[in-house]
Design a protein around this motif. Structure first.
Motif, PDB file in Angstrom:
ATOM      1  N   VAL A  13       0.870  -1.111   0.222  1.00  0.00           N
ATOM      2  CA  VAL A  13       0.006  -0.183  -0.163  1.00  0.00           C
ATOM      3  C   VAL A  13       0.957   1.288  -0.065  1.00  0.00           C
ATOM      4  O   VAL A  13       0.502   2.209  -0.691  1.00  0.00           O
ATOM      5  CB  VAL A  13      -0.962  -0.096   1.245  1.00  0.00           C
ATOM      6  N   TRP A  14       1.885   1.311   0.789  1.00  0.00           N
ATOM      7  CA  TRP A  14       2.905   2.429   0.966  1.00  0.00           C
ATOM      8  C   TRP A  14       3.398   2.821  -0.241  1.00  0.00           C
ATOM      9  O   TRP A  14       3.679   3.810  -0.903  1.00  0.00           O
ATOM     10  CB  TRP A  14       3.873   2.111   2.063  1.00  0.00           C
ATOM     11  N   ARG A  15       3.909   1.640  -1.051  1.00  0.00           N
ATOM     12  CA  ARG A  15       4.616   2.105  -2.516  1.00  0.00           C
ATOM     13  C   ARG A  15       3.810   2.159  -3.402  1.00  0.00           C
ATOM     14  O   ARG A  15       4.030   2.968  -4.510  1.00  0.00           O
ATOM     15  CB  ARG A  15       5.407   0.664  -2.811  1.00  0.00           C
ATOM     16  N   ALA A  16       2.432   1.727  -3.357  1.00  0.00           N
ATOM     17  CA  ALA A  16       1.409   2.170  -4.450  1.00  0.00           C
ATOM     18  C   ALA A  16       0.925   3.839  -4.129  1.00  0.00           C
ATOM     19  O   ALA A  16       0.544   4.178  -5.231  1.00  0.00           O
ATOM     20  CB  ALA A  16       0.314   1.312  -4.436  1.00  0.00           C
ATOM     21  N   ALA A  52      -1.093   7.832   8.394  1.00  0.00           N
ATOM     22  CA  ALA A  52       0.166   8.269   8.119  1.00  0.00           C
ATOM     23  C   ALA A  52       0.345   8.765   6.487  1.00  0.00           C
ATOM     24  O   ALA A  52       0.898   9.518   6.192  1.00  0.00           O
ATOM     25  CB  ALA A  52       1.175   7.679   8.598  1.00  0.00           C
ATOM     26  N   LEU A  53      -0.231   7.678   5.701  1.00  0.00           N
ATOM     27  CA  LEU A  53      -0.004   8.138   4.250  1.00  0.00           C
ATOM     28  C   LEU A  53      -0.828   9.155   3.769  1.00  0.00           C
ATOM     29  O   LEU A  53      -0.498  10.216   3.247  1.00  0.00           O
ATOM     30  CB  LEU A  53      -0.795   6.754   3.651  1.00  0.00           C
ATOM     31  N   LEU A  54      -2.316   9.257   4.434  1.00  0.00           N
ATOM     32  CA  LEU A  54      -3.034  10.418   3.987  1.00  0.00           C
ATOM     33  C   LEU A  54      -2.694  11.791   4.407  1.00  0.00           C
ATOM     34  O   LEU A  54      -2.870  12.751   3.937  1.00  0.00           O
ATOM     35  CB  LEU A  54      -4.471   9.685   4.592  1.00  0.00           C
ATOM     36  N   LEU A  55      -2.012  11.678   5.444  1.00  0.00           N
ATOM     37  CA  LEU A  55      -1.547  12.846   6.383  1.00  0.00           C
ATOM     38  C   LEU A  55      -0.305  13.486   5.938  1.00  0.00           C
ATOM     39  O   LEU A  55      -0.065  14.663   5.714  1.00  0.00           O
ATOM     40  CB  LEU A  55      -1.667  12.780   7.836  1.00  0.00           C
ATOM     41  N   ASP A  56       0.652  12.544   5.752  1.00  0.00           N
ATOM     42  CA  ASP A  56       2.117  12.884   5.187  1.00  0.00           C
ATOM     43  C   ASP A  56       2.628  11.624   4.308  1.00  0.00           C
ATOM     44  O   ASP A  56       3.986  11.555   4.662  1.00  0.00           O
ATOM     45  CB  ASP A  56       2.720  13.034   6.388  1.00  0.00           C
ATOM     46  N   GLY A  57       2.150  11.223   3.648  1.00  0.00           N
ATOM     47  CA  GLY A  57       2.692  10.159   2.665  1.00  0.00           C
ATOM     48  C   GLY A  57       3.546  10.486   1.691  1.00  0.00           C
ATOM     49  O   GLY A  57       3.753  11.831   1.467  1.00  0.00           O
ATOM     50  N   PRO A  58       4.199   9.639   1.220  1.00  0.00           N
ATOM     51  CA  PRO A  58       5.183   9.862   0.113  1.00  0.00           C
ATOM     52  C   PRO A  58       4.631  10.234  -1.127  1.00  0.00           C
ATOM     53  O   PRO A  58       3.492  10.050  -1.408  1.00  0.00           O
ATOM     54  CB  PRO A  58       6.119   8.603  -0.045  1.00  0.00           C
ATOM     55  N   THR A  59       5.297  11.228  -2.032  1.00  0.00           N
ATOM     56  CA  THR A  59       4.789  11.794  -3.262  1.00  0.00           C
ATOM     57  C   THR A  59       5.933  11.399  -4.062  1.00  0.00           C
ATOM     58  O   THR A  59       7.152  11.157  -4.023  1.00  0.00           O
ATOM     59  CB  THR A  59       4.371  13.241  -3.057  1.00  0.00           C
ATOM     60  N   THR A  60       5.387  11.516  -5.488  1.00  0.00           N
ATOM     61  CA  THR A  60       6.420  11.307  -6.497  1.00  0.00           C
ATOM     62  C   THR A  60       5.985  12.504  -7.718  1.00  0.00           C
ATOM     63  O   THR A  60       4.981  12.726  -7.881  1.00  0.00           O
ATOM     64  CB  THR A  60       6.094   9.930  -7.323  1.00  0.00           C
ATOM     65  N   GLY A  61       7.105  13.202  -7.711  1.00  0.00           N
ATOM     66  CA  GLY A  61       6.905  14.322  -8.686  1.00  0.00           C
ATOM     67  C   GLY A  61       6.115  14.260  -9.777  1.00  0.00           C
ATOM     68  O   GLY A  61       6.221  13.435 -10.618  1.00  0.00           O
ATOM     69  N   GLY A  62       5.089  15.104  -9.995  1.00  0.00           N
ATOM     70  CA  GLY A  62       4.118  15.217 -11.120  1.00  0.00           C
ATOM     71  C   GLY A  62       3.044  14.285 -10.895  1.00  0.00           C
ATOM     72  O   GLY A  62       2.197  14.354 -12.031  1.00  0.00           O
ATOM     73  N   ARG A  63       2.928  13.603  -9.917  1.00  0.00           N
ATOM     74  CA  ARG A  63       1.780  12.585  -9.825  1.00  0.00           C
ATOM     75  C   ARG A  63       1.028  12.881  -8.469  1.00  0.00           C
ATOM     76  O   ARG A  63       1.636  13.211  -7.546  1.00  0.00           O
ATOM     77  CB  ARG A  63       2.414  11.005  -9.362  1.00  0.00           C
ATOM     78  N   VAL A  64      -0.304  12.653  -8.543  1.00  0.00           N
ATOM     79  CA  VAL A  64      -1.096  12.869  -7.666  1.00  0.00           C
ATOM     80  C   VAL A  64      -1.504  11.591  -6.660  1.00  0.00           C
ATOM     81  O   VAL A  64      -1.854  10.446  -7.196  1.00  0.00           O
ATOM     82  CB  VAL A  64      -2.542  13.318  -7.973  1.00  0.00           C
ATOM     83  N   PRO A  65      -0.861  11.507  -5.545  1.00  0.00           N
ATOM     84  CA  PRO A  65      -1.057  10.238  -4.792  1.00  0.00           C
ATOM     85  C   PRO A  65      -2.597   9.828  -4.554  1.00  0.00           C
ATOM     86  O   PRO A  65      -3.377  10.814  -4.468  1.00  0.00           O
ATOM     87  CB  PRO A  65      -0.276  10.817  -3.356  1.00  0.00           C
ATOM     88  N   GLY A  66      -2.769   8.768  -4.397  1.00  0.00           N
ATOM     89  CA  GLY A  66      -4.033   8.102  -4.074  1.00  0.00           C
ATOM     90  C   GLY A  66      -4.086   6.777  -3.317  1.00  0.00           C
ATOM     91  O   GLY A  66      -3.033   6.017  -3.458  1.00  0.00           O
TER      92      GLY A  66
END
Length: 112
Positions: A13-16, A52-66
């Motif tokens: 889940v964290w990686r996705a 933790a994901l929803l409040l401060d999860g990792p991001t990848t440049g140019g992509r919207v996390p979900g």
């Protein structure tokens, strides 16, 4: 939250999340959420990880996390502490520390 503290299911889940990709932990397409209490650790995700994901999860440049999660048993969830309500919005009713209740996501019919 340290990534080293995650279970294999939580790590998926964290990686996705930063890629906005879904994670499907179902064993078959016809899994019944009512049986969720019997799902093992391979399908269990702690609510604190999702928080933790929803409040401060990792991001990848140019992509919207979900967060897109299917077929998981979420543990450590308190509807009252999350929403101020005593039961989930689907109407499954309150869960207590003495009773384990699995939310099916289906609204219950109003009682007459």
């Amino acid at each position: 939250m340290e990534i080293t503290d995650l279970t294999p299911a939580e790590l998926r889940v964290w990686r996705a999340f930063p890629l906005n990709e879904g994670v499907d932990l179902r064993e078959s397409a016809d899994d019944d959420p009512a049986d969720g209490a019997s799902w093992g650790p391979g399908r269990t995700v702690r609510a604190e990880v999702l928080r933790a994901l929803l409040l401060d999860g990792p991001t990848t440049g140019g992509r919207v996390p979900g967060l897109k999660l299917t077929g998981a048993r979420v543990t450590g969830l308190s509807w009252t502490s999350c929403t101020g309500r005593s039961s989930p919005p689907c109407g499954c009713g309150p869960a207590t520390s003495r009773s384990r209740r699995t939310c099916t996501g289906r609204r219950s019919a109003p009682s007459s």
